[in-house]
Design a protein around this motif. Sequence first.
Motif, PDB file in Angstrom:
ATOM      1  N   ALA A 221       0.753  -1.262   0.131  1.00 31.38           N
ATOM      2  CA  ALA A 221      -0.096  -0.008   0.029  1.00 31.38           C
ATOM      3  C   ALA A 221       0.802   1.108  -0.029  1.00 31.38           C
ATOM      4  CB  ALA A 221      -0.808   0.180   1.155  1.00 31.38           C
ATOM      5  N   LEU A 222       0.593   2.193  -0.724  1.00 26.93           N
ATOM      6  CA  LEU A 222       1.170   3.637  -0.746  1.00 26.93           C
ATOM      7  C   LEU A 222       0.293   4.541  -0.257  1.00 26.93           C
ATOM      8  CD1 LEU A 222       3.462   5.283  -1.633  1.00 26.93           C
ATOM      9  CD2 LEU A 222       2.373   5.402  -4.065  1.00 26.93           C
ATOM     10  N   LEU A 223       0.745   5.236   0.790  1.00 33.28           N
ATOM     11  CA  LEU A 223      -0.148   6.359   1.475  1.00 33.28           C
ATOM     12  C   LEU A 223       0.411   7.823   1.036  1.00 33.28           C
ATOM     13  CD1 LEU A 223      -0.854   3.885   3.202  1.00 33.28           C
ATOM     14  CD2 LEU A 223      -1.310   5.408   4.991  1.00 33.28           C
ATOM     15  N   LEU A 224      -0.239   8.662   0.504  1.00 31.54           N
ATOM     16  CA  LEU A 224       0.175   9.916  -0.028  1.00 31.54           C
ATOM     17  C   LEU A 224      -0.513  11.037   0.856  1.00 31.54           C
ATOM     18  CD1 LEU A 224       1.875  11.784  -2.092  1.00 31.54           C
ATOM     19  CD2 LEU A 224       0.016  11.769  -3.409  1.00 31.54           C
ATOM     20  N   ILE A 225       0.522  11.625   1.643  1.00 30.30           N
ATOM     21  CA  ILE A 225       0.139  12.648   2.681  1.00 30.30           C
ATOM     22  C   ILE A 225      -0.023  13.906   2.431  1.00 30.30           C
ATOM     23  CG2 ILE A 225       0.045  13.096   5.352  1.00 30.30           C
ATOM     24  CD1 ILE A 225       1.283  10.172   5.677  1.00 30.30           C
TER      25      ILE A 225
ATOM     26  N   ILE B  67      -5.487  12.050   2.968  1.00 32.34           N
ATOM     27  CA  ILE B  67      -4.353  11.077   2.644  1.00 32.34           C
ATOM     28  C   ILE B  67      -5.285  10.241   1.387  1.00 32.34           C
ATOM     29  CG2 ILE B  67      -3.257   8.843   3.565  1.00 32.34           C
ATOM     30  CD1 ILE B  67      -3.231   9.901   6.251  1.00 32.34           C
ATOM     31  N   GLY B  68      -4.265   9.989   0.562  1.00 32.52           N
ATOM     32  CA  GLY B  68      -4.657   9.105  -0.674  1.00 32.52           C
ATOM     33  C   GLY B  68      -3.955   7.777  -0.768  1.00 32.52           C
ATOM     34  N   ILE B  69      -4.766   6.716  -0.818  1.00 34.11           N
ATOM     35  CA  ILE B  69      -4.070   5.162  -0.735  1.00 34.11           C
ATOM     36  C   ILE B  69      -4.440   4.656  -2.075  1.00 34.11           C
ATOM     37  CG2 ILE B  69      -4.348   3.246   0.470  1.00 34.11           C
ATOM     38  CD1 ILE B  69      -5.395   4.803   2.894  1.00 34.11           C
ATOM     39  N   ALA B  70      -3.322   3.918  -2.468  1.00 32.90           N
ATOM     40  CA  ALA B  70      -3.205   3.088  -3.725  1.00 32.90           C
ATOM     41  C   ALA B  70      -2.594   1.785  -3.152  1.00 32.90           C
ATOM     42  CB  ALA B  70      -2.800   3.783  -4.751  1.00 32.90           C
TER      43      ALA B  70
ATOM     44  N   ARG C 283      -8.877  13.521   6.309  1.00 30.98           N
ATOM     45  CA  ARG C 283      -9.423  12.240   6.029  1.00 30.98           C
ATOM     46  C   ARG C 283      -8.675  11.471   5.116  1.00 30.98           C
ATOM     47  NH1 ARG C 283     -15.455  13.320   4.772  1.00 30.98           N
ATOM     48  NH2 ARG C 283     -14.761  15.051   6.221  1.00 30.98           N
ATOM     49  N   TYR C 284      -8.994  10.121   4.962  1.00 28.07           N
ATOM     50  CA  TYR C 284      -8.332   9.453   3.732  1.00 28.07           C
ATOM     51  C   TYR C 284      -9.380   8.992   2.797  1.00 28.07           C
ATOM     52  CZ  TYR C 284     -10.207   5.195   6.299  1.00 28.07           C
ATOM     53  OH  TYR C 284     -11.039   4.142   6.664  1.00 28.07           O
ATOM     54  N   CYS C 285      -8.747   8.401   1.789  1.00 27.27           N
ATOM     55  CA  CYS C 285      -9.669   7.956   0.703  1.00 27.27           C
ATOM     56  C   CYS C 285      -8.704   6.889  -0.004  1.00 27.27           C
ATOM     57  CB  CYS C 285      -9.842   8.847  -0.485  1.00 27.27           C
ATOM     58  SG  CYS C 285     -10.981   8.553  -1.819  1.00 27.27           S
ATOM     59  N   LEU C 286      -9.403   5.792  -0.161  1.00 26.35           N
ATOM     60  CA  LEU C 286      -8.901   4.549  -0.859  1.00 26.35           C
ATOM     61  C   LEU C 286      -9.169   4.740  -2.412  1.00 26.35           C
ATOM     62  CD1 LEU C 286      -9.981   2.058   1.700  1.00 26.35           C
ATOM     63  CD2 LEU C 286      -7.747   2.213   1.006  1.00 26.35           C
ATOM     64  N   PHE C 287      -8.240   4.646  -3.355  1.00 24.79           N
ATOM     65  CA  PHE C 287      -8.314   4.520  -4.550  1.00 24.79           C
ATOM     66  C   PHE C 287      -9.202   3.446  -5.189  1.00 24.79           C
ATOM     67  CE2 PHE C 287      -7.587   3.525  -9.001  1.00 24.79           C
ATOM     68  CZ  PHE C 287      -7.940   4.808  -9.753  1.00 24.79           C
ATOM     69  N   THR C 288     -10.229   3.881  -5.873  1.00 26.52           N
ATOM     70  CA  THR C 288     -11.210   2.654  -6.459  1.00 26.52           C
ATOM     71  C   THR C 288     -11.300   2.919  -7.975  1.00 26.52           C
ATOM     72  OG1 THR C 288     -13.182   3.673  -5.779  1.00 26.52           O
ATOM     73  CG2 THR C 288     -12.047   2.074  -4.182  1.00 26.52           C
ATOM     74  N   GLY C 289     -11.698   2.184  -8.603  1.00 27.78           N
ATOM     75  CA  GLY C 289     -12.188   2.417 -10.115  1.00 27.78           C
ATOM     76  C   GLY C 289     -13.274   3.229 -10.217  1.00 27.78           C
ATOM     77  N   ALA C 290     -14.141   3.333  -9.133  1.00 25.77           N
ATOM     78  CA  ALA C 290     -15.161   4.218  -9.149  1.00 25.77           C
ATOM     79  C   ALA C 290     -14.963   5.665  -8.616  1.00 25.77           C
ATOM     80  CB  ALA C 290     -16.241   3.511  -8.484  1.00 25.77           C
ATOM     81  N   LEU C 291     -13.513   6.007  -8.371  1.00 25.14           N
ATOM     82  CA  LEU C 291     -13.271   7.136  -7.332  1.00 25.14           C
ATOM     83  C   LEU C 291     -13.588   8.295  -8.337  1.00 25.14           C
ATOM     84  CD1 LEU C 291     -11.576   8.251  -5.281  1.00 25.14           C
ATOM     85  CD2 LEU C 291      -9.620   8.215  -6.341  1.00 25.14           C
TER      86      LEU C 291
END
Length: 683
Positions: free
Chosen positions: A292-296, A383-386, A416-424
């Motif tokens: 996992a990669l967290l971009l802060i 935070i963005g998470i891929a 807040r954080y957000c997980l990348f998804t195909g529907a992002l």
Amino acid sequence: MAADSETIRQLKLAETFFNHSVSCLVILDREYNFVRVNQAYADACRLDIAEFEGRNHFELFPSDTQLIFDEVVRTKRPFITFTRAFEFIDQPERGTTYWDWTLVPVLDARDEIEYLVFSLVEVTERKRAEEALRIASLVYQHSSDAMMVTDATNKILAINEAFTQLTGYELSEVRGKSPNVLKSGRQSAEFYRTMWQALDASGHWNGELWDKDKNGAAIALRLVINTVYDDSGNIAQRVALLSDITEKKKQDDVIWKQANIDSLTGLPNRHMFISQLRKQLSIAKESGKSLALLLIDLDQFKEINDALGHDKGDILLVEVASRIAECVDESATIARLGGDEFTVILPDCQDEIQITTVAEAIIARLVQVFQLGVERAYISASIGIAQFPDDGHDVENLLRHADQAMYAAKNAGRNRYCLFTGALQEAVQSRMSLSNDLRDALKAGEFLVYYQPIVELASGKILKAEALIRWKHPVRGMVSPVDFIPLAEASGLIVEIGEWVFKQAAEQVRRLRSMKLPDFKISVNVSPVQFRHDRDFTETWLEHLAASGLPANSIVIEITEGLLLDATEGVADKLLRFRDAGAHVALDDFGTGYSSLAYLKKFDIDYIKIDRVFVRNIDVDANDLALCEAIIMMAHKLGLAVIAEGVETTAQRDLLLTAGCDFAQGYLYSQPVPAQQFEQLVL
């Protein structure tokens, strides 16, 4: 008869020992004539046993050692183990040989010498090795490189002067000790395991390592070790050559850090981060594991830099790096990409819960106050998470998707954080649509105010309530405040919406007071954005209450601790204006932030509300109960009333009542309900 048998047995044993001993054994009479020799002695002399019969020892082997024999005969005392050199005249090819001798007299019944027992062990190879070592020692002592010789058991035999100059140790301090005396602790057990495997396999090793000198100072060494074997192939010694490369390593380290390390925080920079991410991806691909990669990205950092200066901003960034490190384990890689942007690589992630737990911990830690000298500052983080492999298989894709997720988190209200998804992208568009709809919701009459009772625990009466906004979207249905309040705050619409909620609450409290509840109070949540807005809402609100015939204390202003801790002069003026007018102020979610007693007194707070996270488990967790009791006791000492949130069971209520809590609200009494239903509940 038995004694004779034992004597015979012992004689046989002695005979066997004599004949088969590996030591050379000789029995001489007092005139030094051979009486008996064993096979080992005959072999050493390269003669048959029969050739010794009737011969004198010193006639066969002339030697100056006869003086020693004469002394033993004279004193009748043994001569124990002495080493002598001897050359076989008829065997010049053997050269000088060396023997350890022992000479013991055997006395007869008259105490006279009857025999001399002479034993010999050849030690030629040992002596030659010692001589070789002596010669090598001369070389070592005059070499400019540090040298060390150890024996087969890795004990130090010799060092040279250069070794002493390098390490500070004299030979007397290290002789017989292991080279571990130099061990710095910087190398892992695996490092030494690999070294010894190479030495055992090839007898040779060379490489670099960090050791320490006598004073404990670290020294970098280029080390070459070679093994010396004896004729049997066994290890005789190991010779180590040590070269000091400390300064070179320091220079290399400076160059490496300039290329790979962020000079401010000490974290890997973008260059090293890319390298580490590429390496971790390769490992993950080979092992079939995830990553996992967290971009802060820090929220409000520019404002702090502008207001307090770049020096304070740098202090904050260093503290941010430290706080992020507190939230991850040693396997994670933390980097600063530049500015206020950080990243975390989490290798071998088991599941999404593990990833989001880390993200939540980072967000919670960064939202806490930063002490920048005499100044206090607050930030938050988006935070963005891929994840690999779901969101990308290379560095570029993972970074791009983490960046998209991070901006989605910012658009959702930050902190807040957000997980990348195909529907992002669809979700981002949906939030944008919701934000656009929010602008028209007030005019369209889509907002509702619900009320949740606040019960006086001692009497069980409902004397207060909290006003809570709800949004009934024409298409989406009921939209959670969690979704639209951040959008309202980010867009500034919260000021207008907050004004509307206040007026609705004021009208509701006026109705209740005009009926059967003359002292009823309603709490209104006020956003920090409203306090920090240029528009001064306090005068408008107080004037509205006066025009409605309501005293200022009919409305309770609910604020968060963060507002107090970061209260600018304008914010403080607005709070004090409410206080001076007689309005009550409640501090929401008490216990989850910093709960400074100084601020409670400075702003003359009337109520503190114990957060539901502490109330939830007070009937099963003694620590939570103790904390609630302490808060209640402290508040009462300061003249404050206490409201417990989230009360759902009678057990919780009873414990709070026993602890002296003043008020409670929660589903035990009622969930938030529309105004008409609320009136039926309290009247």
